[in-house]
Every structure is written in structure tokens, then in C-alpha cells.
Design a protein around this motif. Sequence first.
Motif, PDB file in Angstrom:
ATOM      1  N   ILE A 136       4.397   5.912  -7.749  1.00 43.41           N
ATOM      2  CA  ILE A 136       5.046   5.878  -9.055  1.00 43.41           C
ATOM      3  C   ILE A 136       5.276   7.318  -9.520  1.00 43.41           C
ATOM      4  CG2 ILE A 136       4.846   5.091 -11.454  1.00 43.41           C
ATOM      5  CD1 ILE A 136       2.699   3.033 -10.088  1.00 43.41           C
ATOM      6  N   TYR A 178      13.347   1.322  -3.853  1.00 42.00           N
ATOM      7  CA  TYR A 178      13.069   2.047  -5.087  1.00 42.00           C
ATOM      8  C   TYR A 178      13.616   1.264  -6.254  1.00 42.00           C
ATOM      9  CZ  TYR A 178      11.851   6.324  -2.575  1.00 42.00           C
ATOM     10  OH  TYR A 178      11.230   7.253  -1.783  1.00 42.00           O
ATOM     11  N   LYS A 179      12.924   1.349  -7.383  1.00 43.47           N
ATOM     12  CA  LYS A 179      13.535   0.874  -8.620  1.00 43.47           C
ATOM     13  C   LYS A 179      13.188   1.859  -9.727  1.00 43.47           C
ATOM     14  CE  LYS A 179       9.846  -2.553  -9.177  1.00 43.47           C
ATOM     15  NZ  LYS A 179       9.534  -3.979  -9.312  1.00 43.47           N
ATOM     16  N   ILE A 239       5.870  -2.619 -12.495  1.00 44.97           N
ATOM     17  CA  ILE A 239       4.882  -2.143 -11.527  1.00 44.97           C
ATOM     18  C   ILE A 239       3.998  -3.314 -11.117  1.00 44.97           C
ATOM     19  CG2 ILE A 239       2.901  -0.593 -11.213  1.00 44.97           C
ATOM     20  CD1 ILE A 239       4.296   1.250 -13.319  1.00 44.97           C
ATOM     21  N   ASP A 240       3.901  -3.552  -9.815  1.00 39.75           N
ATOM     22  CA  ASP A 240       3.055  -4.648  -9.345  1.00 39.75           C
ATOM     23  C   ASP A 240       2.213  -4.185  -8.159  1.00 39.75           C
ATOM     24  OD1 ASP A 240       4.610  -4.770  -7.024  1.00 39.75           O
ATOM     25  OD2 ASP A 240       5.952  -6.286  -7.881  1.00 39.75           O
ATOM     26  N   ILE A 276       9.860   3.926  -9.095  1.00 40.76           N
ATOM     27  CA  ILE A 276       8.777   3.146  -8.479  1.00 40.76           C
ATOM     28  C   ILE A 276       9.155   2.823  -7.038  1.00 40.76           C
ATOM     29  CG2 ILE A 276       7.432   0.997  -8.641  1.00 40.76           C
ATOM     30  CD1 ILE A 276       8.464   0.950 -11.657  1.00 40.76           C
ATOM     31  N   TYR A 277       8.269   3.143  -6.113  1.00 35.16           N
ATOM     32  CA  TYR A 277       8.508   2.790  -4.714  1.00 35.16           C
ATOM     33  C   TYR A 277       7.690   1.545  -4.381  1.00 35.16           C
ATOM     34  CZ  TYR A 277       8.624   2.784   0.323  1.00 35.16           C
ATOM     35  OH  TYR A 277       8.793   2.383   1.628  1.00 35.16           O
ATOM     36  N   ASN A 278       8.392   0.480  -4.031  1.00 34.67           N
ATOM     37  CA  ASN A 278       7.755  -0.789  -3.665  1.00 34.67           C
ATOM     38  C   ASN A 278       7.920  -1.042  -2.176  1.00 34.67           C
ATOM     39  OD1 ASN A 278       7.289  -1.383  -6.395  1.00 34.67           O
ATOM     40  ND2 ASN A 278       7.689  -3.554  -6.026  1.00 34.67           N
ATOM     41  N   LYS A 316      10.305   5.526 -14.972  1.00 39.00           N
ATOM     42  CA  LYS A 316       9.488   5.678 -13.771  1.00 39.00           C
ATOM     43  C   LYS A 316      10.303   5.304 -12.535  1.00 39.00           C
ATOM     44  CE  LYS A 316       5.036   4.636 -16.003  1.00 39.00           C
ATOM     45  NZ  LYS A 316       4.796   5.966 -16.488  1.00 39.00           N
ATOM     46  N   HIS A 324       2.668  -4.307  -5.151  1.00 43.11           N
ATOM     47  CA  HIS A 324       3.431  -3.723  -4.048  1.00 43.11           C
ATOM     48  C   HIS A 324       4.006  -2.352  -4.402  1.00 43.11           C
ATOM     49  CE1 HIS A 324       2.908  -7.460  -2.014  1.00 43.11           C
ATOM     50  NE2 HIS A 324       3.570  -8.128  -2.932  1.00 43.11           N
ATOM     51  N   SER A 325       3.714  -1.868  -5.606  1.00 44.01           N
ATOM     52  CA  SER A 325       4.188  -0.539  -6.021  1.00 44.01           C
ATOM     53  C   SER A 325       3.200   0.497  -5.480  1.00 44.01           C
ATOM     54  CB  SER A 325       4.254  -0.441  -7.546  1.00 44.01           C
ATOM     55  OG  SER A 325       5.041  -1.490  -8.065  1.00 44.01           O
ATOM     56  N   HIS A 326       3.636   1.280  -4.494  1.00 43.58           N
ATOM     57  CA  HIS A 326       2.692   2.180  -3.833  1.00 43.58           C
ATOM     58  C   HIS A 326       2.832   3.631  -4.266  1.00 43.58           C
ATOM     59  CE1 HIS A 326       1.715  -1.285  -1.611  1.00 43.58           C
ATOM     60  NE2 HIS A 326       2.824  -1.315  -0.907  1.00 43.58           N
TER      61      HIS A 326
END
Length: 275
Positions: A96, A80-81, A89-90, A106-108, A104, A92-94
Motif C-alpha cells: 500500500i 493495482y487499484k 484494502i483487503d 494498492i497492489y493486490n 492509496k 490480498h492487498s500486499h
Amino acid sequence: MPEMPEVETVRRGLIDQVKGRKITHVEIRYQNLITGDVDQFVEFVTGATVTDIGRRAKFLLIHLDNGYTIISHLRMEGRYKISNDPSAIDKHSHAIFTLDNGEKLIYNDVRKFGRMQLWNTDDLSNNKSIQKLGPEPLSKDFTFENLKPRIIRHRKDIKTVLLDQSVMSGLGNIYVDEVLWKVKIHPETSANHLTDKDIQKIIEASNEEMRQAIQAGGSTVRSYIDANGHKGNMQNSLKVYGKEGTPCPRCETEIEKIKVGGRGTHFCPKCQVIK
Ligand SMILES: [Zn+2]
């Protein structure tokens, strides 16, 4: 793979920034991340406030004020970030989660093995993944009376038995090697040959290992980083894991690496003699 201390470190990192925050928007970009109905997950989580973040073994438990909990398992690479920077967010961010302060969550997950499931908070102990977990170090159930029967009914090697999360939970490949080195038990010793004293020592060493690892913020053996971007530094205290070919810190015999139950296993052939 993040082990229990790493997940605990993530929990502590998240709690400061997420507890008490309302989730105003949810975006799931990888549908298989969610176990169960994705639309229902989004519907139930949107508008809910995070009341607390708990943990059971390697599962993060994100408790919501609507009676539901998100059970999150990071598996191999999940992390998480928290950021309000769109560049965080990229591909690999599945998942948000937008919070009511504009940040946010963000789960990567590069390898996409992690999973999230929404579950009734009052009924967590009946969740299939949680139900089968054995007692975990540093909990009140982690006692000799509970652990002995679970361990000695197996004829398999103790390494494989300690890795079995239904026997005891929370210890993965790194810490099982460390614990067995600490208590001077060969990883291929049959579990049913252990004495009461051995089991008592395993319990104490597991508690001590987990306490130290949590204090150090987990091991950064691969790519683990906590929710605040800090790397753990427990890898500096590891005695045998990944140390093949280097001298045992106790007797200076060369640490060996073998396969036990298919898992890379590190031990000292002099300190840890098979019984
Ligand atoms: Zn040694």
C-alpha cells in the motif's frame, strides 16, 4: 495472466493518477513480494516522487525522482487499484503506497506470484529480469534482422519459441495463438523450417495484434481489470484462443485445441498446415 497489452493498459491507467505524486508512506504486508531487502525498499520509496511510469515487455517500471525505479511484475493475478476508501484494502492487498493527495495505490495479488524490485534507473538494462528480454513488438528493435537469427536457431516448435521471452518478449499464450492463426503457420512447425517470408509475416502480425490489443485495453480472459476498474474488451476480437469447437472465422473448419510444449494451443487444422 496479464500479457503485454494488459500491462500497457495498467500503465496508461496509472500514469494519470500517480505521475507527479509523492509517496508519503509505504506498507509491505507480504514480505516475499519484494525481491531484495524490504526495509531498504520502504526507506528508499518513502518520500520519493513518481516521475514517470514506463514498461518493458510485461514489467511495469515506476520511475522515482531519487534515481531508483520500482520494477513490478504482475505475474498471474497482480493488479493495482487507486482508492481512498479503506474498504478497498483487503487480505490480498500486499503493498500500500499512500500518495500526497490522500489516495492509496494498492497492489493486490490473490496468488502472490507478483514481485517488486527496486533498481537503479540508469542501470535497468543490467537487471537480470530485463536483460534477458528479447525485442518486443512495436519497438524499434523489433526488426527482421534482429528476429530472424533468434528464431531460426531453434529446432523446437514455433509456438514454444515465440513464447520464449528471450527470443521476443511481450507475447504470451493468447497472442501467440492469435498471431500463428493470422499468418497460417501450424504451432508445431519447427522454428528452423520457417522462411524469411514467414518470419516477416510473424513480425507484422505481432505488431498488428499488439496494436489492436492495446487499443482494446487488453483481454479479459480471466480476471484482468485495469487500474481504473475497466475491463478490457480484446477478448471479443480473439479468433482462435479459447474457441475450440467453433468454426474458424476464415474457413469454418472447427478450431482444435492441443498441447504444445505443455501449453494449451488453439489452431485451425485447415488454415495452419505443418510444413
Ligand atoms: Zn481455417
